[in-house]
Design a protein around this motif. Structure first.
Motif, PDB file in Angstrom:
ATOM      1  N   LEU A   3      17.884  -1.393  10.991  1.00 16.23           N
ATOM      2  CA  LEU A   3      16.435  -1.420  10.900  1.00 16.23           C
ATOM      3  C   LEU A   3      15.953  -2.851  10.996  1.00 16.23           C
ATOM      4  O   LEU A   3      16.691  -3.790  10.708  1.00 16.23           O
ATOM      5  CB  LEU A   3      15.989  -0.849   9.547  1.00 16.23           C
ATOM      6  CG  LEU A   3      16.260   0.645   9.340  1.00 16.23           C
ATOM      7  CD1 LEU A   3      15.883   1.010   7.927  1.00 16.23           C
ATOM      8  CD2 LEU A   3      15.465   1.461  10.326  1.00 16.23           C
ATOM      9  N   PRO A   4      14.697  -3.054  11.372  1.00 18.33           N
ATOM     10  CA  PRO A   4      14.161  -4.417  11.399  1.00 18.33           C
ATOM     11  C   PRO A   4      14.225  -5.020  10.011  1.00 18.33           C
ATOM     12  O   PRO A   4      14.066  -4.338   9.006  1.00 18.33           O
ATOM     13  CB  PRO A   4      12.702  -4.207  11.844  1.00 18.33           C
ATOM     14  CG  PRO A   4      12.714  -2.893  12.535  1.00 18.33           C
ATOM     15  CD  PRO A   4      13.737  -2.056  11.828  1.00 18.33           C
ATOM     16  N   TYR A   5      14.483  -6.285   9.966  1.00 21.29           N
ATOM     17  CA  TYR A   5      14.559  -6.977   8.686  1.00 21.29           C
ATOM     18  C   TYR A   5      13.218  -6.877   7.980  1.00 21.29           C
ATOM     19  O   TYR A   5      12.172  -7.040   8.564  1.00 21.29           O
ATOM     20  CB  TYR A   5      14.915  -8.441   8.940  1.00 21.29           C
ATOM     21  CG  TYR A   5      15.200  -9.248   7.715  1.00 21.29           C
ATOM     22  CD1 TYR A   5      14.638 -10.509   7.566  1.00 21.29           C
ATOM     23  CD2 TYR A   5      16.020  -8.765   6.716  1.00 21.29           C
ATOM     24  CE1 TYR A   5      14.897 -11.260   6.455  1.00 21.29           C
ATOM     25  CE2 TYR A   5      16.281  -9.511   5.595  1.00 21.29           C
ATOM     26  CZ  TYR A   5      15.719 -10.757   5.467  1.00 21.29           C
ATOM     27  OH  TYR A   5      15.983 -11.500   4.354  1.00 21.29           O
ATOM     28  N   LYS A   6      13.239  -6.570   6.669  1.00 25.58           N
ATOM     29  CA  LYS A   6      12.024  -6.197   5.968  1.00 25.58           C
ATOM     30  C   LYS A   6      11.164  -7.372   5.566  1.00 25.58           C
ATOM     31  O   LYS A   6      10.028  -7.180   5.156  1.00 25.58           O
ATOM     32  CB  LYS A   6      12.381  -5.360   4.734  1.00 25.58           C
ATOM     33  CG  LYS A   6      13.005  -6.134   3.601  1.00 25.58           C
ATOM     34  CD  LYS A   6      13.659  -5.244   2.573  1.00 25.58           C
ATOM     35  CE  LYS A   6      12.677  -4.361   1.861  1.00 25.58           C
ATOM     36  NZ  LYS A   6      13.308  -3.585   0.802  1.00 25.58           N
ATOM     37  N   ARG A   7      11.684  -8.579   5.626  1.00 27.00           N
ATOM     38  CA  ARG A   7      10.877  -9.691   5.150  1.00 27.00           C
ATOM     39  C   ARG A   7      10.997 -10.856   6.124  1.00 27.00           C
ATOM     40  O   ARG A   7      12.037 -11.092   6.694  1.00 27.00           O
ATOM     41  CB  ARG A   7      11.361 -10.169   3.775  1.00 27.00           C
ATOM     42  CG  ARG A   7      11.193  -9.160   2.679  1.00 27.00           C
ATOM     43  CD  ARG A   7      11.457  -9.789   1.330  1.00 27.00           C
ATOM     44  NE  ARG A   7      12.872  -9.980   1.111  1.00 27.00           N
ATOM     45  CZ  ARG A   7      13.390 -10.929   0.375  1.00 27.00           C
ATOM     46  NH1 ARG A   7      12.632 -11.806  -0.190  1.00 27.00           N
ATOM     47  NH2 ARG A   7      14.684 -11.015   0.198  1.00 27.00           N
ATOM     48  N   LYS A   8       9.913 -11.547   6.295  1.00 29.13           N
ATOM     49  CA  LYS A   8       9.918 -12.783   7.049  1.00 29.13           C
ATOM     50  C   LYS A   8      10.018 -13.917   6.061  1.00 29.13           C
ATOM     51  O   LYS A   8       9.253 -14.012   5.116  1.00 29.13           O
ATOM     52  CB  LYS A   8       8.624 -12.927   7.859  1.00 29.13           C
ATOM     53  CG  LYS A   8       8.441 -11.823   8.894  1.00 29.13           C
ATOM     54  CD  LYS A   8       9.484 -11.876   9.975  1.00 29.13           C
ATOM     55  CE  LYS A   8       9.237 -10.818  11.036  1.00 29.13           C
ATOM     56  NZ  LYS A   8      10.259 -10.812  12.075  1.00 29.13           N
ATOM     57  N   THR A 209       5.828 -21.966  -0.988  1.00 34.18           N
ATOM     58  CA  THR A 209       5.051 -20.751  -1.230  1.00 34.18           C
ATOM     59  C   THR A 209       5.716 -19.526  -0.609  1.00 34.18           C
ATOM     60  O   THR A 209       5.129 -18.450  -0.568  1.00 34.18           O
ATOM     61  CB  THR A 209       3.635 -20.903  -0.641  1.00 34.18           C
ATOM     62  OG1 THR A 209       3.746 -21.182   0.771  1.00 34.18           O
ATOM     63  CG2 THR A 209       2.879 -22.035  -1.314  1.00 34.18           C
ATOM     64  N   GLY A 210       6.944 -19.695  -0.127  1.00 30.95           N
ATOM     65  CA  GLY A 210       7.634 -18.580   0.517  1.00 30.95           C
ATOM     66  C   GLY A 210       8.359 -17.698  -0.476  1.00 30.95           C
ATOM     67  O   GLY A 210       8.196 -17.810  -1.688  1.00 30.95           O
TER      68      GLY A 210
END
Length: 468
Positions: A3-8, A209-210
């Motif tokens: 699945l696409p990675y859930k977080r940037k 802030t990440g």
């Protein structure tokens, strides 16, 4: 299916400023070395180091971020500026670059073991000497300097006031405690025991802030061993995950639920995992929000290890949408009995559903869609810690299912999950629809049937408004 990675997550930057003439050290890493000449020593009466500090130092050593001296970890004495330079370089993941630079600095007092680190930092404008030809290698590293470094490394401090406010900012981020000597005497030498404690806390602090932590950055950058990072992180996470959970069953369930709720099955982006190896490590499931079966099972094992629960990883095969493929899951010992636990299969692809279809099941249950070498693993025959049996969520006939559904409707409930033993075609969509709509009060619902494990799940029950 991945699945696409859930977080940037933001990438690591190496922006880090130092107060003029003072290294703002603080990396979690130290080169193995004897005390430099003139290093600040602590009186013999203050040389006792508590086991907790030794354990933290050992964790950092497992990450290749800290080493001892000829006196062990030497945690009782003050750190030096040269040690700070080496720590800073390792924490920023620049160890290889420092080794390549070698002795390319203008200072006459830098020991060989710190030459590459000092050279690299000096060339990047991240540190200066105490004079034009002296670095001040043996001079003490202060608590304020170390706080400033950690904040810079975490991208948490900028501007002229950063050094002045460093201690308060570090306290706000829980990098130091109220009882820390760094808090009470920030201009004094920072002891190596306090240095490792602050460094350990910095590892699990988010950058800027990440949402990515300092340890995330080091792991995805290949700067620290992922397996060791997984064990360190599991130890850090476990207390909060467990909360007040007591006993084997409650603790295993807490770990299972946490992993299912925060992960999606799949592979990390190529930028983080070009060789598709990190996606199979426990660290991926513990911190990065995604992973394949090996990540889930290793993460479960590491978490159970922290709670003293026996947990092993079973290698076998499982049947899925792509047929029979290699697969990994766990066996856990709960109250003296062994059970199979497949966290991956309890985290269905494409949904955020928390389910317990494969939670503490027997050999006979799991053999419906898993195979493994039974001679290599303990037999799992107990049922007391199975989620459905422990919660009284088992039906043995369609009549019992009907009674369970009507009980939920009677109290205007929204969901029911049960296991039918044995499962048969009688537990069909049409049968469930008839039971619910014949009540005359149910307006809608969703359902899922798992014929392999015999699990019936009815959710999102809605009702017509009551008359009058």
């Amino acid at each position: 299916m991945p699945l696409p990675y859930k977080r940037k997550i933001a990438a690591l930057g190496t922006a880090c400023l130092l107060v003029a003439g003072s290294l703002l050290p603080g990396a979690l890493s130290v080169r193995a070395l004897a005390p430099a000449a003139g290093a600040v020593e602590t009186p013999a009466s203050a040389t006792a180091v508590d086991p907790a500090s030794e354990a933290i130092a050992a964790e950092l050593q497992s990450l290749s971020l800290f080493s001892g001296t000829d006196k062990g970890y030497d945690l009782y004495r003050g750190a030096t500026r040269a040690e700070g330079a080496v720590m800073l370089v390792r924490l920023l993941g620049l160890k290889a670059e420092a080794a390549a630079v070698g002795a390319a600095h203008p200072f006459s007092d830098v020991p060989a073991w710190a030459a590459g680190s000092v050279s690299l930092l000096w060339q990047k404008g991240l540190t200066t000497g105490v004079s034009t030809d002296r670095y001040g290698s043996a001079e003490p590293l202060t608590g304020r300097q170390y706080c400033t470094f950690l904040l810079r490394a975490l991208r948490r401090a900028e501007g002229a006031a950063a050094y002045r406010d460093a201690v308060a900012a570090a306290r706000a981020l829980n990098l130091i405690g109220d009882g820390s000597p760094v808090f009470s005497a920030p201009e004094g030498p920072v002891r190596r025991s306090e240095l490792v404690a602050m460094s350990r806390r910095a590892l699990v602090t988010t950058m800027g802030t990440g949402s990515r932590t300092l340890l995330d950055t080091l792991v995805t950058g290949g700067k620290v061993p992922a397996a060791a990072a997984g064990r360190v992180l599991a130890k850090s996470l476990a207390p909060a995950i467990l909360g007040t959970a007591a006993g084997d069953y409650a603790r295993v369930k807490a770990f299972h639920d946490w992993l299912v709720n925060r992960n999606q099955y799949g592979w990390l982006p190529a930028a983080d995992d070009p060789g598709r190896t990190l996606s199979a490590e426990a660290y991926s499931a513990l911190s990065l929000g995604t992973g394949v079966c090996s990540a889930y099972s290793r993460a479960m094992q590491y978490l159970c290890d922290t709670a003293g629960i026996a947990c092993s990883i079973v290698q076998g095969r499982a049947s899925g949408s792509d047929g029979w493929t290699g697969h990994a899951w766990n066996q856990v010992r709960v109250d003296g009995d062994w059970y199979h636990l497949d966290v991956t299969f309890d985290d269905p692809i494409g949904t955020q559903t928390l389910r317990y279809n494969y939670f503490n099941v027997t050999d006979a249950d799991l053999a419906r869609d898993h195979t493994w070498d039974r001679t290599a693993w303990p037999a799992c025959t107990a049922t007391a810690a199975n989620w459905f049996i422990r919660g009284g969520a088992v039906v043995t006939s369609v009549t019992e299912l009907e009674n369970s559904l009507l009980a939920v409707v009677g109290r205007r409930g929204t969901e029911l999950t049960v296991r039918a033993v044995p499962f048969s075609s009688g537990y069909s969509d049409s049968v469930i629809r008839g039971i619910l709509f014949d009540t005359g009060v149910v307006s809608g619902y969703t359902q899922s049937l798992d014929p392999v494990m015999g699990v019936i799940r009815v959710t999102k029950l809605t009702y017509f408004p009551k008359a009058g």
